[in-house]
Design a protein around this motif. Structure first.
Motif, PDB file in Angstrom:
ATOM      1  N   GLU A  82      69.397 -16.318  -5.939  1.00 27.99           N
ATOM      2  CA  GLU A  82      69.131 -16.788  -4.578  1.00 27.99           C
ATOM      3  C   GLU A  82      70.396 -17.285  -3.894  1.00 27.99           C
ATOM      4  N   ASN A  88      72.316 -15.614  -0.680  1.00 31.53           N
ATOM      5  CA  ASN A  88      72.658 -16.345   0.550  1.00 31.53           C
ATOM      6  C   ASN A  88      74.140 -16.217   0.880  1.00 31.53           C
ATOM      7  N   GLY A 141      64.368 -19.112  -2.132  1.00 33.31           N
ATOM      8  CA  GLY A 141      65.683 -19.253  -1.517  1.00 33.31           C
ATOM      9  C   GLY A 141      66.486 -20.436  -2.009  1.00 33.31           C
ATOM     10  N   HIS A 172      64.268 -10.311   0.682  1.00 32.22           N
ATOM     11  CA  HIS A 172      64.023 -11.735   0.434  1.00 32.22           C
ATOM     12  C   HIS A 172      62.675 -11.893  -0.247  1.00 32.22           C
TER      13      HIS A 172
HETATM   14 MG    MG Z   1      68.110 -16.649   0.757  1.00 30.38          MG
END
Ligand code: MG
Ligand code: ADP
Length: 568
Positions: A34, A38, A126, A259
């Motif tokens: 995650e 990002n 996330g 995602h």
């Molecule tokens: Mg993310």
């Protein structure tokens, strides 16, 4: 500059943190995926903004992600030189959940940990997944274009609140520092980190670097050197030959672009040559996202030009009725400075979009038509999740209407259950001798459709009728007037003409009845007056004494009800 400030998390974040730490513990290494995901997104965003403002790169144009660890401090750091976060952005993005449908999602939670664990994965975790293994997370970030003293330090123990403070940071981008919980030391290992990166993040297009290690004779151990080395392949997955890509790699890549937390239902990877050269890697998720019905929700196609990321959510690349498709399109021909405005007008994009639609439809057809039970099951799953969206295509995509029609599934009187499993082709193959039309009934609910008095004669004669109770069905049927040369006919409309399905005796009977009951009919007509156009004797009923029928060219009762409910 602003003093250190402590702020509370949005209520849903607190709930998410709590749940996640408990339910995803057995899968804890996903935090790394995650955070790297990002970091990669942040670099993509920088590249995109820099297309119009190359000054954002400063003297640091080589985008990369770094993973490091400190055994003594018991920290792991994931750094990138991407777009970074301003103070306001940190508060907004790391303190709230921006996804639409968040509230609905949280109200769907049951409190049963096993069930909720599944849901949470589907929702996507996330950044907050850091707290599975960290009891404190520090984010130091400097937004591209801001001065060194305008960086922000965000910090939280993942309980109720977080703090933000202005700090200095030499370079652009973000460092996420995880202070490990007791007992999580296994991650303080070069081997473990590399293995996890290769497992989940090999497809990331940017280099993910770590310090090289070498054997130290004196210490009898591997020690870190000053030299960087890239841990992942760092090549665009979709640009590699299909034969060299494993199923697992495709799946991990999906989780990154979509995602998503779960594997995709199906995917297709193809290089297209010809007038437009492009590569497409398109996925169908297993499950509908929470914002499927939000027409403003993001679409899922990332556009690249010759491997350079151009934009997320390239809505021109997929029609609205295929908005659930995720993936990547990489064009060889578009200019690098292509903007959303240019895309709106571009003929090239239209060609690519047409190609993408065809690929998605073929992918669905091969599931739907497969002899393999598992593939068939996948199509049933697809229909359950996305069928209502695909239906929109009948009205939206004239060129592919027939292909979409073949993919539709309905409930029918054959099984009399709400399961939508009957295709129009199935229906046609079961048509009675002499039957010329495909019959359907629409109603507000499945139960209402199933119990419609209009069905009586059909049931008696063993003629199958499609039972439509979805809101969009009225609209779909408006566009789908025929299939395979057979017209679709509402059983609730017009003077029911069953054509060859009626025998002579029945016709006679009806005529006689009309004569016999002339007086009664006149009485009813007078009593109802303006409320009805006509009153007729019918043979369409077997048990019910009477029913309301719409005239052939008038609006059906169900549509009239829908429009009325919508205030029209
Ligand atoms: Mg993310
Ligand atoms: P998602 O990636 O699905 O948007 P996340 O929870 O992973 O959700 O991240 C939340 C948001 O925090 C991101 O959308 C982004 O705006 C911001 N963010 C997270 N990590 C970074 C980073 N390394 N650099 C810049 N922004 C970041």
């Amino acid at each position: 500059s602003a003093p250190k400030e402590t702020l509370g998390f949005q209520a849903e974040v607190k709930q998410l943190l709590n749940l996640m730490i408990h339910s995803l513990y057995s899968n804890k290494e996903i935090f790394l995926r995650e955070l790297i995901s990002n970091a990669s997104d942040a670099c993509d965003k920088l590249r995109f903004e820099a297309l119009n403002n190359s000054a954002l790169y400063g003297d640091d144009a080589e985008l990369k992600i770094r993973v490091s660890f400190d055994k003594d401090a018991r920290t792991i750091t994931i750094s990138d030189n991407g777009i970074g976060l301003s103070r306001e952005e940190a508060i907004e993005h790391l303190g709230t959940i921006a996804k639409s449908g968040t509230r609905e999602f949280f109200s769907a939670l049951t409190g049963d940990q096993a069930k909720d664990a599944h849901l949470i994965g589907q929702f996507g975790v996330g950044f907050y997944s850091s707290f599975i293994i960290a009891d404190k997370v520090t984010v130091v970030s400097r937004r591209a274009g801001l001065e060194a003293n305008q960086a922000v330090c965000w910090e939280s123990a993942g309980e109720g609140d977080f703090s933000v403070e202005m700090v200095d940071k030499a370079g652009r981008g973000t460092d996420v520092i995880l202070h490990l919980r007791d007992g999580e030391d296994e991650f303080l290992s070069s081997w473990k980190l590399r293995q996890t990166i290769r497992k989940y993040s090999d497809h990331i297009t940017l280099p993910i670097v770590m310090k090289k290690e070498s054997w130290d004779e004196e210490k009898k151990a591997q020690v870190e050197t000053d030299e960087d080395e890239s841990v992942n392949k760092a090549s665009a997955l979709w640009a590699r030959p299909k034969s060299e890509i494993g199923d697992e790699e495709y799946k991990e890549f999906y989780k990154h672009v979509a995602h998503d937390f779960e594997d995709p239902l199906a995917y297709v990877h193809a290089k297209v040559e010809g007038k437009q050269e492009y590569t497409q890697l398109l996925y169908i998720p297993q499950r509908a996202p929470f914002d499927l019905w939000d027409r403003n929700a993001r679409h899922g196609i990332k556009l690249y030009v010759r491997r350079v990321f151009i934009m997320d959510d390239a809505e021109k690349l997929m029609p609205v009725y295929l908005r659930f498709v995720r993936g990547v399109v990489d064009s060889n021909d578009l200019p690098l400075n292509v903007s959303r405005e240019i895309l709106q007008e571009s003929k090239d994009i239209e060609t690519i979009r047409g190609g993408c639609v065809k690929k998605v439809l073929s992918m669905l057809e091969s599931l739907a038509d497969s002899e393999d039970a598992a593939e068939k099951e996948k199509y049933a799953n697809f229909w359950k999740e996305f069928g209502r969206v695909l239906k929109e295509g009948v009205g939206e995509d004239f060129a592919n209407k027939d292909r979409i029609a073949k993919l539709l599934r309905f409930a029918s009187t054959q099984s009399d259950t709400p399961d939508e499993t009957v295709s129009l082709a199935d229906y046609v193959s079961r048509m009675k001798e002499g039957q010329e039309k495909i019959y359907y009934v629409t109603a507000e609910t499945f139960t209402a459709a199933k119990n419609s008095p209009h069905l009586e004669i059909f049931r008696k004669k063993g003629i199958e009728v499609l039972l439509l109770s979805d809101r969009v069905d009225e609209w779909v049927i408006g566009y789908l007037t025929e299939f395979d040369g057979k017209s679709l006919q509402s059983v609730a409309k017009g003077g029911l003409d069953l054509g060859k399905l009626e025998d002579e005796a029945e016709k006679k009977e009806a005529e006689q009845a009309a004569d016999e009951y002339k007086e009664l009919i006149e009485k009813i007509k007078t009593a109802l007056g303006e409320k009805v156009k006509d009153v007729r004797v019918t043979h369409r009923l077997t048990d019910s004494p009477s029913c309301v029928v719409a005239d052939e060219n008038d609006m059906g009762g169900n549509l009239a009800r829908i429009l009325k409910a919508a205030g029209q």
